[in-house]
Design a protein around this motif. Structure first.
Motif, PDB file in Angstrom:
ATOM      1  N   ALA A   7       0.839  -1.202   0.000  1.00  0.00           N
ATOM      2  CA  ALA A   7       0.000   0.000   0.000  1.00  0.00           C
ATOM      3  C   ALA A   7       0.876   1.254   0.000  1.00  0.00           C
ATOM      4  O   ALA A   7       0.594   2.224  -0.712  1.00  0.00           O
ATOM      5  CB  ALA A   7      -0.931  -0.014   1.218  1.00  0.00           C
ATOM      6  N   LEU A   9       3.939   1.459  -1.138  1.00  0.00           N
ATOM      7  CA  LEU A   9       4.576   1.517  -2.458  1.00  0.00           C
ATOM      8  C   LEU A   9       3.626   2.126  -3.485  1.00  0.00           C
ATOM      9  O   LEU A   9       4.011   3.025  -4.248  1.00  0.00           O
ATOM     10  CB  LEU A   9       4.985   0.098  -2.880  1.00  0.00           C
ATOM     11  CG  LEU A   9       5.425  -0.114  -4.332  1.00  0.00           C
ATOM     12  CD1 LEU A   9       6.662   0.712  -4.648  1.00  0.00           C
ATOM     13  CD2 LEU A   9       5.705  -1.596  -4.589  1.00  0.00           C
ATOM     14  N   ASN A  10       2.392   1.664  -3.497  1.00  0.00           N
ATOM     15  CA  ASN A  10       1.420   2.189  -4.467  1.00  0.00           C
ATOM     16  C   ASN A  10       1.115   3.656  -4.220  1.00  0.00           C
ATOM     17  O   ASN A  10       0.912   4.422  -5.166  1.00  0.00           O
ATOM     18  CB  ASN A  10       0.135   1.355  -4.445  1.00  0.00           C
ATOM     19  CG  ASN A  10       0.303   0.041  -5.198  1.00  0.00           C
ATOM     20  OD1 ASN A  10       1.205  -0.098  -6.022  1.00  0.00           O
ATOM     21  ND2 ASN A  10      -0.551  -0.926  -4.903  1.00  0.00           N
ATOM     22  N   ARG A  13       4.017   5.634  -5.638  1.00  0.00           N
ATOM     23  CA  ARG A  13       3.953   5.620  -7.102  1.00  0.00           C
ATOM     24  C   ARG A  13       2.881   6.582  -7.598  1.00  0.00           C
ATOM     25  O   ARG A  13       3.084   7.297  -8.565  1.00  0.00           O
ATOM     26  CB  ARG A  13       3.687   4.199  -7.603  1.00  0.00           C
ATOM     27  CG  ARG A  13       4.862   3.257  -7.356  1.00  0.00           C
ATOM     28  CD  ARG A  13       4.470   1.807  -7.569  1.00  0.00           C
ATOM     29  NE  ARG A  13       4.211   1.498  -8.967  1.00  0.00           N
ATOM     30  CZ  ARG A  13       3.120   0.875  -9.415  1.00  0.00           C
ATOM     31  NH1 ARG A  13       2.164   0.519  -8.576  1.00  0.00           N
ATOM     32  NH2 ARG A  13       2.984   0.631 -10.685  1.00  0.00           N
ATOM     33  N   SER A  14       1.737   6.591  -6.926  1.00  0.00           N
ATOM     34  CA  SER A  14       0.655   7.465  -7.401  1.00  0.00           C
ATOM     35  C   SER A  14       1.007   8.932  -7.185  1.00  0.00           C
ATOM     36  O   SER A  14       0.506   9.802  -7.896  1.00  0.00           O
ATOM     37  CB  SER A  14      -0.660   7.110  -6.717  1.00  0.00           C
ATOM     38  OG  SER A  14      -0.627   7.520  -5.376  1.00  0.00           O
ATOM     39  N   GLN A  15       1.901   9.217  -6.226  1.00  0.00           N
ATOM     40  CA  GLN A  15       2.341  10.595  -5.983  1.00  0.00           C
ATOM     41  C   GLN A  15       3.577  10.957  -6.811  1.00  0.00           C
ATOM     42  O   GLN A  15       4.196  11.999  -6.583  1.00  0.00           O
ATOM     43  CB  GLN A  15       2.663  10.792  -4.492  1.00  0.00           C
ATOM     44  CG  GLN A  15       1.460  10.638  -3.567  1.00  0.00           C
ATOM     45  CD  GLN A  15       0.391  11.672  -3.811  1.00  0.00           C
ATOM     46  OE1 GLN A  15       0.686  12.819  -4.106  1.00  0.00           O
ATOM     47  NE2 GLN A  15      -0.871  11.271  -3.740  1.00  0.00           N
ATOM     48  N   ARG A  16       3.961  10.079  -7.745  1.00  0.00           N
ATOM     49  CA  ARG A  16       5.133  10.306  -8.590  1.00  0.00           C
ATOM     50  C   ARG A  16       6.405  10.535  -7.787  1.00  0.00           C
ATOM     51  O   ARG A  16       7.189  11.438  -8.064  1.00  0.00           O
ATOM     52  CB  ARG A  16       4.901  11.475  -9.572  1.00  0.00           C
ATOM     53  CG  ARG A  16       3.980  11.116 -10.730  1.00  0.00           C
ATOM     54  CD  ARG A  16       3.780  12.269 -11.694  1.00  0.00           C
ATOM     55  NE  ARG A  16       5.012  12.787 -12.265  1.00  0.00           N
ATOM     56  CZ  ARG A  16       5.635  12.273 -13.346  1.00  0.00           C
ATOM     57  NH1 ARG A  16       5.138  11.216 -13.948  1.00  0.00           N
ATOM     58  NH2 ARG A  16       6.725  12.824 -13.801  1.00  0.00           N
ATOM     59  N   PRO A  73       8.796   7.263 -11.553  1.00  0.00           N
ATOM     60  CA  PRO A  73       7.690   7.722 -12.398  1.00  0.00           C
ATOM     61  C   PRO A  73       8.133   7.862 -13.851  1.00  0.00           C
ATOM     62  O   PRO A  73       9.315   8.088 -14.121  1.00  0.00           O
ATOM     63  CB  PRO A  73       7.348   9.096 -11.821  1.00  0.00           C
ATOM     64  CG  PRO A  73       8.007   9.158 -10.488  1.00  0.00           C
ATOM     65  CD  PRO A  73       9.193   8.261 -10.549  1.00  0.00           C
TER      66      PRO A  73
END
Lengths: 229, 113
Positions: A7, A9-10, A13-16, A73
């Motif tokens: 969670a 990690l994701n 990633r979603s926040q670049r 990203p």
């Protein structure tokens, strides 16, 4: 992998934001390492090299083999100026894996015909850039030659921590630009990051050759190549 | 508000988190090394549940069946495994890579705290 680690990690990633996940293959022990925390690691150099390369790999470690998963990203390339160089630069940058956007408020330049199939925004940079979201994983080039359009955009790119900020213009033009940016309160540490004259010195002449020089300079900055600074 | 660069719908790590959130037992398989002309790059993922349902790709179809079988075992047993596939393997003619490449795949269970 613990669900909590996945969670986290994701979310990164979603926040670049760039992160590494290091897995000891023998034991399955696993850690998430944020980019900002790499320097505190025992094997910081190897981890930093993995991050710069953007490639996951198995590395030898103290406890045997470990898998370093690199999550970076997708890089963006934001070009201010729908000019001849941009027409050559945009498709090349896309081929090199960049997510490319061109911004130019001058509707005579920013036409769909000149930039078919490319993301083109015919607005002033101060309107367009917030929606594009400049960040540490963005390369930025100011190519209009017009201070009214370029200057604020350059300041925004520096402020956002873009990994590459290039600006078209001779040394003389750039010296004047630095004076203007200083007057606007942009500090010298930031303006020293501007690549100007823009592009690696390969003797580029045509717009397409200049585009190659600019893209090469941006890639060097992204990958920590010997031409990076 | 920065836009996510990965497509959440097709993103395997996002799917893994979602499946686990739905209460399913889930394993994650990751290509950790490749030699020769392997079809999928290092870092490619497959997510598998206890029923053998899976999403993603570690080899473009050549060895997914074998990875899924191993992953169901990993879900049952809990310990991670490193699998290796290639033409040099005994099993190569059954589940090998016809391209002549070789890959290592790490299979791990998603655990809750």
């Amino acid at each position: 992998m613990e669900l909590g680690l996945l969670a986290a990690l994701n979310e990164e990633r979603s926040q670049r934001r760039a992160v590494l996940v290091v897995t000891e293959l023998a034991s399955g022990a696993q850690r998430l390492i944020r980019e900002a925390d790499i320097d505190a690691e025992d094997e910081a150099d190897a981890l930093r090299a993995a991050l710069l390369s953007g490639r996951s790999r198995v590395q030898p470690g103290e406890a045997g083999e470990r898998f370093v998963a690199v999550h970076v990203p997708a890089p963006k390339f934001v070009v201010v100026g729908a000019v001849h160089i941009s027409q050559a630069l945009a498709p090349m940058a896309i081929a090199a894996g960049f997510d490319v956007t061109i911004v130019d408020p001058r509707t005579a330049f920013a036409t769909a015909e000149r930039f078919a199939g490319l993301r083109l925004i015919a607005e002033w940079p101060d309107e367009a850039l917030p929606a594009i979201g400049l960040d540490r994983w963005t390369a930025f080039a100011a190519l209009t030659h017009d201070p009214k359009i370029d200057d604020d955009a350059i300041a925004a790119a520096l402020n956002a921590g873009c990994f590459y900020v290039g600006a078209l213009g001779s040394r003389k033009t750039h010296a004047k630009r630095l004076e203007r940016l200083a007057e606007c309160g942009v500090n010298e540490r930031d303006t020293a990051r501007i690549h100007a004259p823009i592009g690696l010195d390969i003797g580029a002449q045509s717009p397409a050759e200049i585009a190659v020089a600019v893209l090469a300079e941006a890639i060097a900055a992204l990958r920590g190549g010997q031409h990076a600074r | 508000m920065p836009k996510p660069t990965h497509d959440p719908k097709g993103d395997i790590l996002a799917i893994a988190e979602r499946w686990a959130g739905e209460g399913r037992d889930v394993a994650l398989a990751t290509v950790i090394e490749t030699w020769g002309s392997a079809p999928r790059p290092v870092g490619s993922h497959l997510v598998i549940d206890a029923e053998g349902a899976f999403m993603g790709s570690v080899s473009g179809g050549c060895v997914e069946g074998a990875v899924v079988t191993e992953a169901v075992d990993v879900i049952a047993g809990g310990d991670p495994k490193v699998l290796e596939f290639g033409v040099a393997d005994e099993t190569a003619w059954e589940v090998g890579l016809s391209c002549g490449g070789r890959i290592r795949v790490y299979v791990e269970k998603l655990t809750r705290g």
